[in-house]
Scaffold this active site. Structure first.
Site, PDB file in Angstrom:
ATOM      1  N   LYS A   1      -4.701  -0.839  -3.129  1.00 13.21           N
ATOM      2  CA  LYS A   1      -3.521  -1.137  -2.265  1.00 13.21           C
ATOM      3  C   LYS A   1      -3.414  -0.060  -1.504  1.00 13.21           C
ATOM      4  CE  LYS A   1      -0.414  -4.198  -0.744  1.00 13.21           C
ATOM      5  NZ  LYS A   1      -1.035  -5.420  -0.123  1.00 13.21           N
TER       6      LYS A   1
ATOM      7  N   ASP B   1      -5.551  -4.696 -15.526  1.00 18.27           N
ATOM      8  CA  ASP B   1      -4.976  -5.529 -16.736  1.00 18.27           C
ATOM      9  C   ASP B   1      -4.781  -6.775 -16.040  1.00 18.27           C
ATOM     10  OD1 ASP B   1      -4.226  -6.010 -19.000  1.00 18.27           O
ATOM     11  OD2 ASP B   1      -2.215  -4.919 -18.772  1.00 18.27           O
TER      12      ASP B   1
END
Ligand code: ATP
Length: 359
Positions: free
Chosen positions: A190, A247
């Site tokens: 990001k 995750d």
């Protein structure tokens, strides 16, 4: 017959469905190795979680960590830290403590749809390579003190950490793995918003990519990647991500492949290896005997393959493949637990996998 190999492997059943699914690994591996007197495995049962709280007064006892120190490999069950008494809820979880203590920096999480499962993306076969030691999970980022804190009752802060060294070593894992597969790595990031932290992750992964010219590389914003995975999961091969993104992505990819109950994972350092299903303690179905043990079984097959490579004992790699083939056969025959739409119990599924290896 190859040279004899003796292994001591830890088994930590953990919380929730852990005591129901973790023993599957031992049963299936013992059955798979029954005809191989050259490989002897001694299982060492160890406590974490609620079992450890009642025996040692803490969910992650030093007694367990000291035994793990002596082992090369173990199978870790899930921990249900949300259900621990208050004083442990703000501390690093047992899984986090073990990863940190043994610097298990690489978390390899494959997601492959098995024929016969109602997967959202039936052709997908990808691996999420998750950095395991730092990133946006603040609880493991400090040498001392907590990475999450509240300066006032109404303000909460968390410290994210990204280091070039950790990005480099996880990127190498991803590119080495891609070389053995379809030779494509996607970097999840990001950097458009978190230009320094996620930016350093992206920049370092791209630098490492230059050393693997045979592997194609691309990068995607994490939010766009989540959408692309739902649309075209089969287009991805290896995805490398920092801790929290990895995750979350791997829960998504596990479910897209049919069920998170099928999603295995392996955590490694240079010397140690830990098998651990991607799923958690699933307290909603604990004790019902219906949990899917596939993720644990496939994680332990990954562990065997890793140990085979480390000990240069090819029989372990072949045993891992036999276990994987047996799981695929059984699911293909429609013997499935409820999460896959079937009626098999946990024990019934394990029996079917053991029987499939014999046939
Ligand atoms: P964690 O934070 O530890 O990953 P979680 O609460 O986010 O845990 P899980 O415990 O993995 O999530 O459970 C998510 C959902 O998936 C639950 O509905 C659970 O019943 C289901 N689930 C997880 N593992 C299995 C399994 N092995 N077999 C069947 N269903 C499972």
């Amino acid at each position: 017959m190859t040279r004899p190999l003796e292994l001591r492997i830890g088994v930590l059943p953990g919380d929730g469905i852990g005591p129901e699914v973790v023993p599957a690994a031992e049963l299936v591996i013992d059955a798979a190795l029954a005809s191989r007197p050259d490989v002897k495995i001694t299982w060492q049962r160890l406590a974490i979680g609620h079992e450890a709280i009642s025996r040692y007064g803490t969910p992650m006892p030093e007694e367990t960590l000291e035994v793990l120190d002596e082992l090369d490999a173990w199978i870790l069950g899930p921990h249900d830290s949300a259900s621990y008494p208050d004083r442990w809820r703000t501390q690093l979880t047992p899984g986090g403590t073990i990863r940190k203590r043994f610097e298990l920096f690489a978390n390899i999480r494959p997601a492959r749809a098995f024929p016969g499962t109602a997967a959202v993306s039936p052709k997908m076969d990808l691996i999420v390579v998750r950095e395991n030691t730092e990133g946006f999970y603040a609880d493991r980022n400090m040498y001392a003190g907590a990475g999450e804190f509240m300066p006032t009752p109404d303000v909460a802060m968390a410290v994210g950490v990204v280091t070039r060294r950790a990005c480099e070593r996880i990127a190498h894992e991803a590119f080495r793995l891609a070389r053995t597969r379809r030779r494509r790595v996607t970097i999840a990031h990001k950097a458009n918003v978190l230009s320094m932290t996620s930016g350093l992750f992206l920049e370092t992964c791209l630098d490492v990519a230059d050393r693997y010219p045979e592997v194609e590389v691309d990068h995607q914003h994490i939010d766009a990647l989540a959408a692309l995975l739902v649309r075209h999961a089969d287009a991805f091969d290896v995805i490398v991500a920092e801790n929290m993104f990895g995750d979350i992505l791997s829960d998504l990819t596990g479910e897209l492949a049919g069920s998170i109950g099928n999603a295995p994972s392996l955590n490694t350092s240079e010397t140690k290896a830990m098998a651990q299903a991607t799923h958690g303690a699933a307290p909603d179905i604990a004790g019902l005997g219906i949990a899917n043990p596939t993720a644990v079984i496939l994680s332990s097959a990954m562990l065997l393959r890793c140990l085979g490579a480390r000990h240069e004992h090819s029989a372990l790699g072949r045993t891992a493949s036999r276990i994987e083939a047996a799981v695929e056969t059984v699911i293909g025959q429609g013997v499935c637990t409820a999460d896959l739409g079937g009626t098999a119990s946990t024990a019934g599924f394990i029996d079917a996998v053991v029987a499939a290896m014999g046939s």
